[in-house]
Design an enzyme around this catalytic site. Structure first.
Site: not given
Ligand SMILES: [Zn+2]
Length: 279
Positions: A85, A181-182, A211-212, A231-232, A234
């Site tokens: 990544d 992200h996060g 993605g979270s 993409n996951v 977090t």
């Protein structure tokens, strides 16, 4: 032996008008759980090494990671693979390729267009010679803590996306359309029109980071509009942490039982999350 080329897995997703899910995974429990559930559900899946986990915090090395992922992939029949990544360090990317990574991301999203193209194409030239796929990023997927998902200036521009794919020779492209992200402070809203327009402008498979916490209905739509890799990180890491925390807080001390509980919880989560992939 079901280790597959990431570009082949993304093609399967594209043909199925859906997305593969890629989980940031840093240890055996996480990698083993992704491949186990992928096999159980008969859905392809990916695990990803975040170079910060390896390079900055010393959580393993690309060599150990590649070895673990390759050995775990041998146990399943469904196509699975692994990926490096967000990496900006050319030497680290080369090290991962040498260690056996079938796919890497060069992230030049903080650079100028010209520099991003130049560096991505340089990585792609070497990676392709070794049969390795390259993910690039255009626009910038920042951090939810900074509310970057709301910053339109960071979004991928439709008119340059196709040119970037052509010039950089990337195999997949991470785009910024309203994720970060996060953990989000409020529910994100994806710019689906922008996604639709980017997808119409290029044949390159598109990737959604951050993605979270994106609601499932928005994800399902995005997957039918050109996102082929999702993409996951977090959520998956947080669940691991919560499980260990609860286990210890309950006064338990058996480290082996803890590992089993972690795998059980991760796999229950994965069983649900992977349903979003319609293959
Ligand atoms: Zn990312």
């Amino acid at each position: 032996m079901a280790l597959a080329k990431v570009s082949e897995i993304l093609k399967m997703a594209d043909r199925g008008n859906t997305s593969i899910i890629a989980f940031n995974s840093s240890d055996f429990n996480m990698i083993h759980s992704v491949f186990t559930v992928a096999e159980e559900l008969n859905k392809p899946a990916l695990v990803m090494l975040d170079p910060r986990h390896a390079a900055l915090w010393g959580w393993g090395t690309p060599e150990i990671y590649a070895h673990m992922a390759i050995e775990e992939a041998k146990k399943v029949k469904v196509p699975v693979s692994f990926h490096l990544d967000h990496c900006m360090d050319f030497d680290f990317i080369m090290r991962a390729i040498k260690a056996g990574f079938p796919s890497v991301m060069y992230d030049g999203s903080m650079l100028s267009y010209a520099e991003n193209v130049k560096n991505t194409s340089e990585v792609a030239r070497v990676a392709h010679a070794m049969g390795v796929d390259v993910e690039a990023e255009l626009g910038h997927v920042g951090f939810a803590a900074d509310k970057d998902e709301d910053d339109n200036d960071l979004y991928t521009k439709v008119e340059v996306a196709a040119r970037f794919c052509e010039e950089s020779k990337c195999d997949s492209l991470a785009i910024a359309i309203g994720t970060a992200h996060g953990f989000y402070k409020k529910t994100p809203k994806l710019d689906l029109q922008r996604l639709k327009d980017i997808n119409a402008a290029t044949d390159t498979p598109l990737v959604l980071h951050g993605g979270s916490g994106v609601p499932d209905d928005q994800l399902v739509q995005a997957f039918t509009m050109g996102i082929n890799k999702f993409n996951v990180g977090t959520e998956y890491f947080h669940l691991y942490y919560q499980t260990v925390k609860e286990y210890v807080a309950a006064g338990n001390e058996a480290i082996f039982d803890m590992q089993m509980l972690v795998q059980e919880r991760l796999q229950a989560y994965l069983r649900e999350k992977m349903q979003l992939c319609r293959l």
